[in-house]
Design an enzyme around this catalytic site. Structure first.
Site, mmCIF file in Angstrom:
data_model
loop_
_atom_site.group_PDB
_atom_site.id
_atom_site.type_symbol
_atom_site.label_atom_id
_atom_site.label_comp_id
_atom_site.label_asym_id
_atom_site.label_seq_id
_atom_site.Cartn_x
_atom_site.Cartn_y
_atom_site.Cartn_z
ATOM 1 N N ARG A 140 -40.962 55.480 18.252
ATOM 2 C CA ARG A 140 -39.968 54.708 19.002
ATOM 3 C C ARG A 140 -38.773 55.528 19.465
ATOM 4 O O ARG A 140 -37.930 55.036 20.217
ATOM 5 C CB ARG A 140 -39.463 53.566 18.124
ATOM 6 C CG ARG A 140 -38.742 54.026 16.865
ATOM 7 C CD ARG A 140 -38.509 52.870 15.917
ATOM 8 N NE ARG A 140 -38.013 53.322 14.617
ATOM 9 C CZ ARG A 140 -37.994 52.546 13.537
ATOM 10 N NH1 ARG A 140 -38.465 51.322 13.586
ATOM 11 N NH2 ARG A 140 -37.524 53.011 12.392
ATOM 12 N N ARG A 144 -43.097 61.824 6.332
ATOM 13 C CA ARG A 144 -43.109 61.704 4.872
ATOM 14 C C ARG A 144 -44.418 62.245 4.308
ATOM 15 O O ARG A 144 -44.698 62.098 3.140
ATOM 16 C CB ARG A 144 -42.968 60.229 4.433
ATOM 17 C CG ARG A 144 -41.685 59.545 4.838
ATOM 18 C CD ARG A 144 -40.451 60.083 4.124
ATOM 19 N NE ARG A 144 -39.249 59.370 4.513
ATOM 20 C CZ ARG A 144 -38.539 59.604 5.632
ATOM 21 N NH1 ARG A 144 -38.908 60.582 6.448
ATOM 22 N NH2 ARG A 144 -37.466 58.886 5.923
ATOM 23 N N GLU A 188 -30.639 64.452 15.062
ATOM 24 C CA GLU A 188 -30.665 63.039 15.450
ATOM 25 C C GLU A 188 -29.860 62.893 16.742
ATOM 26 O O GLU A 188 -28.649 63.126 16.754
ATOM 27 C CB GLU A 188 -30.061 62.150 14.354
ATOM 28 C CG GLU A 188 -30.766 62.238 13.000
ATOM 29 C CD GLU A 188 -32.046 61.412 12.925
ATOM 30 O OE1 GLU A 188 -32.478 60.821 13.940
ATOM 31 O OE2 GLU A 188 -32.637 61.365 11.823
#
Ligand code: 0X9
Ligand code: ZN
Length: 319
Positions: free
Chosen positions: A85, A152, A280
């Site tokens: 996303r 992860r 980010e």
């Protein structure tokens, strides 16, 4: 400029990205190849921008005698699109590719490898079914929930600080590197690491406007070269913040929140990349960023990266 318009006007579909990359492959300084396939059989593309055609334009402070040929190759790895996303990540990563390719002054003295879209199945799913999908498209056995969080699933500090439940947004998978996408990235990173000194790995995400340095796992010890990562990171965010007066900040990944099994920590802890970051991008509050922010986000990141690339190329000691 007009030739970057298709990259910045709007977000590209996966098909448009593949078309763009196929065109780019005809550029003499670029080679585009597939490092493997996703669960649903889509290619994961890598772009290598080489230095041919840019000889004689070594960075100031780098003796030509040592530049490029005699010196061990210094490599940089950029990863985009691991979270489906976070559309601004591949959009900016493609702008970076475009810029390095068309401007010899950027990335001088470095071999740059970029994977702009690490999770193509998830990305397609965000266009067709669910705009806020994060994980890959693994059909988890014995569960009605799909998907593994590809950030992860790496084998460093794997486990704690990531969900063991298939329905979790940060589901780590059945084991480290259980997913074809992370396997492909791992193999390509090992390959690149064997061809030179891996100076920096940067994983591009959104959102938050933060530059995070390792480690991010719960057992987060200070990573080697912590001070250096902080200093280079400060150079990056200070440069970024001059462009459109935004407020990027640098911090330790674990201080933001603990997360284990990330590509950043694997790059640092296993590959021993000297610098490893998670970037980010915009915004401060949502994954859904309007298309008119693609260009300014790319511009600010490019300025920051230019400074970082120069610093990396000039550094005397490598990892
Ligand atoms: O959680 C992630 O994988 C990254 N953030 S995102 O919102 N793009 O999903 C951050 C990973 C950085 N590591 C830590 N925060 N420990
Ligand atoms: Zn992310």
């Amino acid at each position: 400029s007009s030739c970057t318009a298709p990259l910045t006007d709007n977000y590209m579909t996966f098909d448009q990205m593949e078309y763009y990359l196929a065109q780019l492959n005809s550029h003499p300084r670029v080679s585009v190849s597939s490092i493997g396939k996703s669960i649903e059989g889509r290619d994961i593309w890598i772009v290598h921008i080489n230095r041919s055609g840019c000889e004689g334009q070594e960075p100031i402070g780098m003796t030509p005698r040592f530049a490029y040929s005699a010196m061990k190759r210094r490599t940089v790895w950029l990863e985009g699109g691991i979270h489906a996303r976070e559309w601004i990540s591949p959009a900016v990563t493609l702008q970076i590719i475009h810029n390095i390719t068309h401007d010899c002054s950027m990335g001088r003295g470095l071999e740059v490898y970029v994977v702009p879209m690490a999770n193509p199945d998830g990305y397609v799913h965000t266009w067709t079914n669910n705009r806020l999908w994060r994980k890959n498209r693994r059909n988890n056995p014995d569960s009605s929930c799909d998907g593994v969080d590809l950030n992860r699933n790496w084998d460093f500090d794997y486990g704690v600080g990531a969900s063991p439940h298939p329905c979790g947004e940060t589901y780590r998978g059945t084991s480290a590197f259980s997913e074809p996408e992370t396997q492909a990235l791992r193999e390509a990173m090992l390959q690149v690491n064997s061809t030179g000194t891996l100076q920096m790995v940067m994983a591009v995400h959104s959102y938050g406007q933060l530059l995070l340095y390792p480690y991010g796992g719960p057992a987060s010890n200070p990573a080697p070269y912590k001070e250096k990562m902080e200093n280079l990171g400060k150079l990056f965010v200070n440069t970024v913040n001059k462009v459109h007066d935004k407020t990027y900040k640098i911090m330790n990944a674990n201080e933001l929140y603990p997360a284990s099994g990330t590509s950043q920590d694997w790059a640092k802890g296993i590959l021993k990349a000297k610098y490893a970051y998670t970037l980010e991008l915009r915004s401060k509050k949502t994954f859904v960023l309007k298309p008119d922010e693609i260009l300014p986000t790319g511009q600010e990141v490019l300025e920051g990266l230019k400074m970082v690339f120069l610093a990396l190329a000039r550094e005397k000691n490598t990892q």
